[in-house]
Design a protein around this motif. Structure first.
Motif, PDB file in Angstrom:
ATOM      1  N   VAL A   1       0.844  -1.190   0.000  1.00 23.98           N
ATOM      2  CA  VAL A   1       0.000   0.000   0.000  1.00 23.98           C
ATOM      3  C   VAL A   1       0.885   1.247   0.000  1.00 23.98           C
ATOM      4  CG1 VAL A   1      -0.198   0.123   2.521  1.00 23.98           C
ATOM      5  CG2 VAL A   1      -2.002   1.104   1.072  1.00 23.98           C
ATOM      6  N   SER A   2       0.433   2.263  -0.675  1.00 22.86           N
ATOM      7  CA  SER A   2       1.229   3.497  -0.777  1.00 22.86           C
ATOM      8  C   SER A   2       1.425   4.127   0.595  1.00 22.86           C
ATOM      9  CB  SER A   2       0.534   4.487  -1.717  1.00 22.86           C
ATOM     10  OG  SER A   2      -0.789   4.739  -1.279  1.00 22.86           O
ATOM     11  N   LYS A   3       2.539   4.784   0.780  1.00 24.91           N
ATOM     12  CA  LYS A   3       2.868   5.443   2.059  1.00 24.91           C
ATOM     13  C   LYS A   3       2.987   6.954   1.871  1.00 24.91           C
ATOM     14  CE  LYS A   3       3.492   1.442   4.255  1.00 24.91           C
ATOM     15  NZ  LYS A   3       3.294   0.493   3.157  1.00 24.91           N
ATOM     16  N   ASP A   4       2.236   7.503   0.941  1.00 23.95           N
ATOM     17  CA  ASP A   4       2.307   8.937   0.653  1.00 23.95           C
ATOM     18  C   ASP A   4       1.710   9.735   1.804  1.00 23.95           C
ATOM     19  OD1 ASP A   4       3.398   8.353  -1.864  1.00 23.95           O
ATOM     20  OD2 ASP A   4       1.404   8.079  -2.725  1.00 23.95           O
TER      21      ASP A   4
ATOM     22  N   ILE B   1      -1.339   2.452  -4.670  1.00 23.35           N
ATOM     23  CA  ILE B   1       0.102   2.251  -4.793  1.00 23.35           C
ATOM     24  C   ILE B   1       0.762   3.562  -5.195  1.00 23.35           C
ATOM     25  CG2 ILE B   1      -0.042  -0.201  -5.368  1.00 23.35           C
ATOM     26  CD1 ILE B   1       0.293   0.521  -8.289  1.00 23.35           C
ATOM     27  N   SER B   2       2.026   3.639  -4.914  1.00 20.28           N
ATOM     28  CA  SER B   2       2.781   4.827  -5.284  1.00 20.28           C
ATOM     29  C   SER B   2       2.979   4.848  -6.795  1.00 20.28           C
ATOM     30  CB  SER B   2       4.129   4.823  -4.564  1.00 20.28           C
ATOM     31  OG  SER B   2       4.928   5.884  -5.018  1.00 20.28           O
ATOM     32  N   THR B   3       3.072   6.009  -7.343  1.00 20.09           N
ATOM     33  CA  THR B   3       3.302   6.134  -8.787  1.00 20.09           C
ATOM     34  C   THR B   3       4.749   5.845  -9.153  1.00 20.09           C
ATOM     35  OG1 THR B   3       3.630   8.517  -8.482  1.00 20.09           O
ATOM     36  CG2 THR B   3       1.427   7.767  -9.134  1.00 20.09           C
TER      37      THR B   3
ATOM     38  N   THR C   1       8.049   0.692  -7.295  1.00 21.47           N
ATOM     39  CA  THR C   1       7.020   0.083  -6.463  1.00 21.47           C
ATOM     40  C   THR C   1       6.139  -0.837  -7.274  1.00 21.47           C
ATOM     41  OG1 THR C   1       7.003   2.045  -5.051  1.00 21.47           O
ATOM     42  CG2 THR C   1       5.111   0.564  -4.894  1.00 21.47           C
ATOM     43  N   THR C   2       5.738  -0.375  -8.456  1.00 17.93           N
ATOM     44  CA  THR C   2       4.903  -1.203  -9.331  1.00 17.93           C
ATOM     45  C   THR C   2       5.630  -2.467  -9.743  1.00 17.93           C
ATOM     46  OG1 THR C   2       3.856   0.797 -10.180  1.00 17.93           O
ATOM     47  CG2 THR C   2       3.585  -1.207 -11.463  1.00 17.93           C
ATOM     48  N   SER C   3       6.899  -2.327 -10.020  1.00 15.68           N
ATOM     49  CA  SER C   3       7.689  -3.498 -10.430  1.00 15.68           C
ATOM     50  C   SER C   3       7.793  -4.508  -9.302  1.00 15.68           C
ATOM     51  CB  SER C   3       9.074  -3.047 -10.867  1.00 15.68           C
ATOM     52  OG  SER C   3       9.884  -4.158 -11.170  1.00 15.68           O
TER      53      SER C   3
ATOM     54  N   GLN D   1      -2.455   2.474 -12.690  1.00 18.43           N
ATOM     55  CA  GLN D   1      -1.394   3.465 -12.504  1.00 18.43           C
ATOM     56  C   GLN D   1      -1.200   3.814 -11.032  1.00 18.43           C
ATOM     57  OE1 GLN D   1      -1.951   7.024 -14.781  1.00 18.43           O
ATOM     58  NE2 GLN D   1      -0.018   7.945 -14.146  1.00 18.43           N
ATOM     59  N   ASP D   2      -2.324   3.888 -10.291  1.00 21.67           N
ATOM     60  CA  ASP D   2      -2.207   4.233  -8.875  1.00 21.67           C
ATOM     61  C   ASP D   2      -2.969   3.262  -7.978  1.00 21.67           C
ATOM     62  OD1 ASP D   2      -4.707   4.868  -9.706  1.00 21.67           O
ATOM     63  OD2 ASP D   2      -4.736   6.907  -8.898  1.00 21.67           O
TER      64      ASP D   2
END
Length: 379
Positions: free
Chosen positions: A284-287, A313-315, A319-321, A354-355
């Motif tokens: 999960v994104s940590k923005d 998810i972070s852009t 991270t996506t990889s 994407q996100d």
């Protein structure tokens, strides 16, 4: 040695429509004719250059049709669903129908020949019932028996191989999962969170400690069965989520929508759902400049489980990889387990936006066939 694409396509087409079985049935009936007539060259000339070719191809065609009707329709639709009486009646009718259809080859041979029916086959045409019972029917029964024997042997070998793969996969999964879960990062952070809660909110700390205890007990004692009650897997998942929420930042929003009524009679393989839940919390994104979310929906309709989980998810491209190349108990592992445990009874869709990252699983569950309600030692 690699085949050219056009040759590979042709081979795949032949395999798909079972056309490679045609030579088998030709050889099978040729051998029977050789046994009956004694001379293989005489039989070959009869089949290729004489009026008896109609008779030969009627045996090949109608017995093959009867065999595949039994293997690919009667057995899956009736026998495998426990409709034994209806299956036996349908199989008997299929054999008799095939036997009568084979007679067309005899009459075609007679039609195109200068000889009488009696001269060709040493039997009068009005005695066709005797021809069916003495020749066509036993031949159909023999073909059906051979085909079913081959099919059952093939299924047994595939089942044996699948069982061996499952045992191997189960051992690897348990080792990897325990290694992943019982690591200092997870244990120390969870215990740390509970420790701080003791002074801040004793009641919440007590509830969290109970969840942590249930989590450990489940991993140690209850995850070794091939199937566990669906309710226990869901309860474990909820406990895991509650503990993870203690460790997440305030800007991570977790939404659960679980409808699992009347699930006591259904079983599920351990950790099938948990892999996706762990993956969501891990990635999960940590923005800090926006709200980070994890949304989970679980619904049970009869014996169909509909499970969906998504996380922001972070852009960042890295991270996506990492989502795809995760080397823990990741997506490839659970996909492999689903293929082995539920080969024809699941549909898994993974969406990598994407996100956001989303997993949708439609899983057909079986009745619980083991006693997983036994009590286990308290930690």
């Amino acid at each position: 040695m690699k085949l050219r694409p056009d040759k590979q396509t042709a081979i795949n087409w032949l395999l798909k429509y079972k056309l490679h079985h045609i030579p088998f049935w030709c050889v099978y009936h040729y051998i029977w004719w050789v046994v009956a007539m004694g001379n293989p060259f005489h039989v070959a000339s009869h089949i290729a250059f004489s009026i008896y070719a109609f008779k030969f191809w009627s045996y090949v065609t109608f017995q093959a049709l009867a065999v595949y009707f039994n293997l690919y329709f009667l057995i899956p639709k009736l026998l495998e669903k426990g409709k034994f009486i209806l299956y036996i009646l349908s199989l008997t009718l299929t054999i008799f129908a095939s036997s009568f259809c084979i007679l067309s080859g005899y009459f075609l041979s007679d039609f195109f020949s200068d000889k009488t029916f009696y001269q060709l086959f040493n039997i009068h045409p009005n005695e066709f019932m005797n021809l069916v019972l003495s020749t066509a029917l036993p031949s159909c029964v023999a073909s059906m028996t051979l085909a079913m024997s081959i099919k059952l042997t093939k299924n047994w070998l595939q089942s044996k191989r699948r069982q061996q793969l499952l045992e191997k996969e189960k051992l690897e999964t348990e080792l990897k999962f325990l290694k992943h879960q019982f690591n200092p990062h997870f244990l120390f952070n969870t215990i740390n969170s509970i420790f701080f809660l003791i002074h801040k909110n004793p009641d919440m700390a007590s509830a969290s400690l109970a969840k942590f205890s249930d989590l450990l007990r489940y991993q140690l004692y209850e995850c070794n069965d091939k199937q566990i009650p669906l309710g226990k897997e869901i309860q474990y998942m909820q406990n895991f989520i509650e503990l993870e929420k203690l460790r997440q930042n305030q800007n991570v929003s977790v939404e659960l929508n679980i409808e699992n009524e009347n699930s006591k009679h259904l079983g599920i393989a351990p950790f099938i759902l948990m892999t996706f839940v762990e993956n969501a919390f891990k990635h999960v994104s940590k923005d800090y400049d926006k709200q980070n979310t994890i949304n989970l929906d679980l619904k049970l309709l009869q014996n169909h489980l509909y499970f969906s989980i998504s996380n922001s998810i972070s852009t960042d491209a890295n991270t996506t990889s990492n989502l795809i190349s995760d080397k823990g108990i990741g997506l490839k592992n659970v996909q492999r387990r689903l293929d082995l445990l539920y080969p024809e009874n699941h549909n898994l869709v993974i969406k990598n936006g994407q996100d956001f990252f989303e997993v949708d699983l439609d899983l057909e569950l079986n009745e619980l066939y083991i006693n997983s309600e036994a009590s286990f030692p308290q930690l």
